[in-house]
Scaffold this motif. Structure first.
Motif, PDB file in Angstrom:
ATOM      1  N   LEU A   1      -4.523   0.713   0.830  1.00 16.16           N
ATOM      2  CA  LEU A   1      -4.633  -0.578   1.502  1.00 16.16           C
ATOM      3  C   LEU A   1      -5.782  -1.398   0.935  1.00 16.16           C
ATOM      4  O   LEU A   1      -5.641  -2.606   0.711  1.00 16.16           O
ATOM      5  CB  LEU A   1      -4.857  -0.373   3.004  1.00 16.16           C
ATOM      6  N   SER A   2      -6.920  -0.747   0.675  1.00 21.15           N
ATOM      7  CA  SER A   2      -8.046  -1.517   0.121  1.00 21.15           C
ATOM      8  C   SER A   2      -7.732  -1.935  -1.312  1.00 21.15           C
ATOM      9  O   SER A   2      -8.149  -3.001  -1.762  1.00 21.15           O
ATOM     10  CB  SER A   2      -9.346  -0.717   0.208  1.00 21.15           C
ATOM     11  N   GLN A   3      -6.939  -1.104  -2.031  1.00 21.17           N
ATOM     12  CA  GLN A   3      -6.500  -1.491  -3.378  1.00 21.17           C
ATOM     13  C   GLN A   3      -5.592  -2.721  -3.301  1.00 21.17           C
ATOM     14  O   GLN A   3      -5.747  -3.675  -4.077  1.00 21.17           O
ATOM     15  CB  GLN A   3      -5.756  -0.325  -4.029  1.00 21.17           C
ATOM     16  N   ALA A   4      -4.664  -2.719  -2.327  1.00 16.94           N
ATOM     17  CA  ALA A   4      -3.772  -3.864  -2.137  1.00 16.94           C
ATOM     18  C   ALA A   4      -4.567  -5.114  -1.796  1.00 16.94           C
ATOM     19  O   ALA A   4      -4.242  -6.221  -2.241  1.00 16.94           O
ATOM     20  CB  ALA A   4      -2.769  -3.560  -1.028  1.00 16.94           C
ATOM     21  N   ARG A   5      -5.642  -4.955  -1.016  1.00 23.47           N
ATOM     22  CA  ARG A   5      -6.510  -6.082  -0.657  1.00 23.47           C
ATOM     23  C   ARG A   5      -7.201  -6.628  -1.894  1.00 23.47           C
ATOM     24  O   ARG A   5      -7.313  -7.832  -2.078  1.00 23.47           O
ATOM     25  CB  ARG A   5      -7.528  -5.617   0.372  1.00 23.47           C
TER      26      ARG A   5
ATOM     27  N   ALA B   1       0.833  -1.207   0.000  1.00 21.70           N
ATOM     28  CA  ALA B   1       0.000   0.000   0.000  1.00 21.70           C
ATOM     29  C   ALA B   1       0.863   1.252   0.000  1.00 21.70           C
ATOM     30  O   ALA B   1       0.588   2.219  -0.707  1.00 21.70           O
ATOM     31  CB  ALA B   1      -0.934  -0.004   1.207  1.00 21.70           C
ATOM     32  N   LEU B   2       1.969   1.203   0.776  1.00 21.72           N
ATOM     33  CA  LEU B   2       2.864   2.362   0.828  1.00 21.72           C
ATOM     34  C   LEU B   2       3.494   2.614  -0.531  1.00 21.72           C
ATOM     35  O   LEU B   2       3.670   3.759  -0.949  1.00 21.72           O
ATOM     36  CB  LEU B   2       3.951   2.151   1.879  1.00 21.72           C
ATOM     37  N   ILE B   3       3.824   1.523  -1.246  1.00 18.85           N
ATOM     38  CA  ILE B   3       4.425   1.679  -2.574  1.00 18.85           C
ATOM     39  C   ILE B   3       3.416   2.295  -3.536  1.00 18.85           C
ATOM     40  O   ILE B   3       3.739   3.178  -4.330  1.00 18.85           O
ATOM     41  CB  ILE B   3       4.926   0.309  -3.101  1.00 18.85           C
ATOM     42  N   ILE B   4       2.140   1.833  -3.455  1.00 15.90           N
ATOM     43  CA  ILE B   4       1.093   2.381  -4.322  1.00 15.90           C
ATOM     44  C   ILE B   4       0.946   3.886  -4.117  1.00 15.90           C
ATOM     45  O   ILE B   4       0.856   4.652  -5.071  1.00 15.90           O
ATOM     46  CB  ILE B   4      -0.260   1.671  -4.041  1.00 15.90           C
TER      47      ILE B   4
ATOM     48  N   LEU C   1      -7.694 -15.587  -6.775  1.00 15.60           N
ATOM     49  CA  LEU C   1      -8.656 -16.196  -7.693  1.00 15.60           C
ATOM     50  C   LEU C   1      -7.955 -16.903  -8.846  1.00 15.60           C
ATOM     51  O   LEU C   1      -8.414 -17.937  -9.321  1.00 15.60           O
ATOM     52  CB  LEU C   1      -9.612 -15.135  -8.249  1.00 15.60           C
ATOM     53  N   LYS C   2      -6.814 -16.335  -9.298  1.00 21.88           N
ATOM     54  CA  LYS C   2      -6.107 -16.927 -10.443  1.00 21.88           C
ATOM     55  C   LYS C   2      -5.594 -18.318 -10.126  1.00 21.88           C
ATOM     56  O   LYS C   2      -5.061 -18.555  -9.076  1.00 21.88           O
ATOM     57  CB  LYS C   2      -4.929 -16.016 -10.828  1.00 21.88           C
TER      58      LYS C   2
ATOM     59  N   GLU D   1      -6.132  -6.407  -5.064  1.00 24.62           N
ATOM     60  CA  GLU D   1      -5.129  -7.099  -5.873  1.00 24.62           C
ATOM     61  C   GLU D   1      -4.855  -8.490  -5.333  1.00 24.62           C
ATOM     62  O   GLU D   1      -4.723  -9.455  -6.077  1.00 24.62           O
ATOM     63  CB  GLU D   1      -3.822  -6.298  -5.891  1.00 24.62           C
ATOM     64  N   GLU D   2      -4.793  -8.595  -4.001  1.00 24.62           N
ATOM     65  CA  GLU D   2      -4.524  -9.875  -3.357  1.00 24.62           C
ATOM     66  C   GLU D   2      -5.628 -10.889  -3.664  1.00 24.62           C
ATOM     67  O   GLU D   2      -5.362 -12.032  -4.013  1.00 24.62           O
ATOM     68  CB  GLU D   2      -4.438  -9.668  -1.848  1.00 24.62           C
ATOM     69  N   SER D   3      -6.893 -10.444  -3.540  1.00 31.95           N
ATOM     70  CA  SER D   3      -8.005 -11.375  -3.780  1.00 31.95           C
ATOM     71  C   SER D   3      -8.075 -11.761  -5.256  1.00 31.95           C
ATOM     72  O   SER D   3      -8.472 -12.877  -5.588  1.00 31.95           O
ATOM     73  CB  SER D   3      -9.327 -10.768  -3.311  1.00 31.95           C
TER      74      SER D   3
END
Lengths: 232, 232, 232, 232
Positions: B219-223, B126-129, B231-232, B225-227
């Protein structure tokens, strides 16, 4: 070289200028300390002359280098660059006491720090996205500030005439309360004033704090648009 | 066993170490209380010796267990583990008063608590984003802090020379005001200073508070991306 | 009728109970006012007896009505309903002074207000979504609180031994500062302490404030999921 | 012309009316300043008569111009427009001291500023989107305010009976603390009260601050819906 931050020499020069700007800000701050010895004052004066000289040379070089000279001089950074050095030359011929107020202008030098950042564009786009809500919330916030000042004036003026002297004095309380700074120099002591503060805060916290969230969500929207544009 | 938190014994050991770290922090805090009786001081000293012994054994065990010994010793946690015990051995040979400042290092023990958390990675992404905006906002916030300090100095210095002594003293006011802490030790009393504070706060609240919203949305963006990756 | 809020009589009964709960809270608060006349005290006592009687009847009715009696009695609301009346019966046989502390339990009555809201489920889901980050940020916030308390203790203890007596006293300052409450009873006066506060606040504001944004974004995510489920 | 803000004359008229409203607010505020000279008071009285006359003419013109007269008179802005001038005519026949409280009504004039903004609709939609959570959080916030007031009363009343006199006085502390205003007129001094404040703040910051984030995210959702509707 002055404009090109991509070459090695350009980067070094930019870094050097930045350091000099920070140095001038520190020396300016030190100058305001009470009880400085004469030798320190001397050193500060020498630093000041050196820095003003440096910034003047930089300013003239920039005019000399740039193609569209008039466009630079009247651009935002051109004016800032001039204001960074002009007060020094103007103040020498003036009475010593009035210098102080002119020195305030020297602070515009900080704004030079703005030059080297690219992320500003994204912030600019975010402001455009959220512009309408920002204006609306600002208006509502102003109205709320005023209304709460009038309200607290009527509740507290009779009991604390020295603290809540007029609506203007109450406005200072409104500002400190609605921004949640709460210095504690003014606060309601009547039951009515405290209940009034309760309702004002319940409404006010939302009104004052929402624009913050707006800018943040607009910024992430601007980031999304950018990454979509990069994909194309 | 030391490294493996998945086995039953490993979990128990980790839990025990954590408790000991908390105990050492509490005993360190109690030590600062004024007016402790001699028996309490004795108990604290015994606890300290016991804990340092324990942490030393743990540190040596970790070196013994780990395959790449040098990599552990110079890793973040290796250094923290060493700093958690080293001051105790070093301080014994020193003057009693200087010990106090070395004891501050003992606090690095807390950082051991970081070891066992996985969610840090998400925060790191999230910090990097949001990195660019964070840096920009930090710079603008710094500039605003400085400018507001200079402004309030010019407004208030004449009326409150003892409170707003220099720009450095005004910076303390800027910090307490723009973060809305508002201790109330320094506040403007001139009309000019209060109007200035009004404008500074209107701008400043946004500038200081926006990064918070940025981290949350990143942080919600990172979440997200994680989900998607899951899925992949 | 007691459980069914959809019938007209059920809605009326629920509304009546809610009003009685609010009335009991107000009478409890009025009781704490110093300098009440004897007649007011009498009125409050009568109100209290009436309300406890009412809540007792309601509690017994609920047990009588419900099918799975034991499940209700040991459910969250069953225990709350019991605790709303039990202290009254227990306190009569006790010394008058110790009653006061038991009366605190009477406040659990407020929690009855929770019963009638449906939006809680959404909030519950949001908390699950953001759980990991919430725990991580809480841990970091705790560590930061402690570290800032230790830091300010070392900076300020020598100059203000009466204010920053121990790390526990410094923790109170950390709390008031990092939450930006800033009562103004404790604040650093040394240059070192103020610079330390600057860095602590820059880091701390993010750490303390981010969870707020997390809950908000998790709530809107939960709202999205709900509307998607409704579409299916 | 009065209603049509799109024509040049209409815009000019609207702008003029707005200026007059601001002027009347300023003159009203100046009136509360203590120690005004007689000539200033005279000027303010003349300004007031002039403005009331102007607003009366505007009000009558609006009634005359509008087709559905009764609908305007009993609309939100019709009532506001009337309240902006009515107190002046009513107060002339009344005792001088009671006038003051009636003058508070004059402030409704500010609400006229609301008339010319379109972005309100979007904000209205955002409130509908986030309505349920807003109500839930408001209820929880109220409960938390009350519970924290009761808690701090039990901790602090014995030690500071003059500050924490009753639960009502403690409620004032709760408000100032949970909104992080922190005036510093009331603060806990017992260890129990401070630990209690710690837990209340940890929970309370989230509860009080989340609605802000909710409104912000609902506003951006309303903006999205709008742009989707524009695309269709």
């Amino acid at each position: 070289m002055l404009e090109d931050v991509d070459t090695r020499l350009g980067r070094r020069f930019a870094f050097f200028t930045q350091s000099m700007i920070v140095l001038s800000l520190i020396s300016f701050s030190v100058e305001t300390l009470p009880g400085l010895s004469e030798s320190v004052r001397q050193l500060l004066r020498v630093t000041e002359v050196f820095l003003v000289g440096l910034f003047t040379v930089e300013y003239l070089l920039r005019i000399w280098v740039v193609d569209k000279k008039f466009r630079y001089i009247f651009s935002f950074f051109g004016v800032i660059d001039l204001l960074a050095v002009l007060p020094f030359y103007l103040s020498t011929g003036l009475d010593l006491r009035s210098i102080r107020i002119f020195r305030l202008l020297r602070l515009f030098r900080i704004l030079k720090l703005l030059r080297y950042s690219k992320a500003i564009n994204r912030f600019h786009r975010a402001l455009i996205i959220a512009k309408e809500e920002m204006i609306l919330f600002s208006c509502v916030a102003m109205m709320l500030l005023y209304l709460s000042a009038v309200g607290i004036y009527y509740f507290e003026n009779a009991v604390q005439p020295e603290q809540f002297k007029s609506i203007f004095h109450s406005l200072w309380w409104s500002l400190a309360t609605l921004t949640t700074v709460g210095y504690g120099d003014l606060y309601p002591i009547t039951a009515g004033g405290q209940v009034f503060t309760f309702f004002i805060l319940i409404i006010g916290l939302g009104v004052i704090a929402v624009p913050t969230g707006l800018v943040a969500s607009a910024l992430s929207q601007a980031r999304d648009e950018e990454s979509i544009n990069n994909l194309k």
